[in-house]
Design a protein around this motif. Structure first.
Motif, short mmCIF file in Angstrom:
data_model
loop_
_atom_site.label_atom_id
_atom_site.label_comp_id
_atom_site.label_asym_id
_atom_site.label_seq_id
_atom_site.Cartn_x
_atom_site.Cartn_y
_atom_site.Cartn_z
N LEU A 133 0.83 -1.20 0.00
CA LEU A 133 0.00 0.00 0.00
C LEU A 133 0.87 1.25 0.00
O LEU A 133 0.66 2.16 -0.81
N LEU A 134 1.85 1.28 0.88
CA LEU A 134 2.72 2.46 0.96
C LEU A 134 3.54 2.62 -0.32
O LEU A 134 3.74 3.74 -0.79
N GLN B 209 2.64 1.84 -3.32
CA GLN B 209 1.76 2.30 -4.39
C GLN B 209 1.28 3.73 -4.18
O GLN B 209 1.15 4.50 -5.14
N LYS B 210 0.99 4.10 -2.95
CA LYS B 210 0.29 5.36 -2.66
C LYS B 210 1.17 6.51 -2.20
O LYS B 210 0.77 7.66 -2.30
N SER B 211 2.34 6.24 -1.68
CA SER B 211 3.16 7.32 -1.13
C SER B 211 3.86 8.12 -2.24
O SER B 211 4.13 7.62 -3.32
N SER B 212 4.13 9.37 -1.90
CA SER B 212 4.81 10.27 -2.85
C SER B 212 6.29 9.92 -2.90
O SER B 212 6.82 9.24 -2.01
N LYS C 113 8.54 8.25 0.09
CA LYS C 113 9.36 7.05 -0.12
C LYS C 113 10.80 7.31 0.28
O LYS C 113 11.44 6.47 0.91
N TYR D 297 1.98 8.16 6.92
CA TYR D 297 1.12 8.27 5.74
C TYR D 297 -0.27 8.77 6.13
O TYR D 297 -0.83 9.64 5.50
N TYR D 298 -0.81 8.23 7.20
CA TYR D 298 -2.14 8.65 7.66
C TYR D 298 -2.14 10.14 8.00
O TYR D 298 -3.00 10.88 7.53
N THR E 125 -1.30 12.35 4.71
CA THR E 125 -2.08 12.22 3.49
C THR E 125 -3.57 12.03 3.74
O THR E 125 -4.38 12.78 3.20
N ILE E 126 -3.93 11.07 4.54
CA ILE E 126 -5.34 10.73 4.70
C ILE E 126 -6.06 11.72 5.61
O ILE E 126 -7.11 12.25 5.25
#
Length: 48
Positions: free
Chosen positions: A16-17, A19-22, A26, A35-36, A39-40
């Protein structure tokens, strides 16, 4: 792949990280809590 344990079985977070992290996230090797909060949570607050 990193796996966290839960009462329901393993949870795969690394994919998940990945695929979704900038690119910056990274580079900094963030974890799921970073991440939460980066981003979220801000996107949820903006919807109010």
């Amino acid at each position: 792949m990193g796996v966290a344990a839960s009462q329901y079985g393993p949870i795969a977070l690394s994919s998940l990280l990945a695929q979704k992290s900038s690119p910056d996230q990274k580079r900094r090797k963030i974890d799921i809590l970073d991440y939460y909060f980066e981003t979220i949570k801000p996107s949820l607050s903006a919807q109010k």
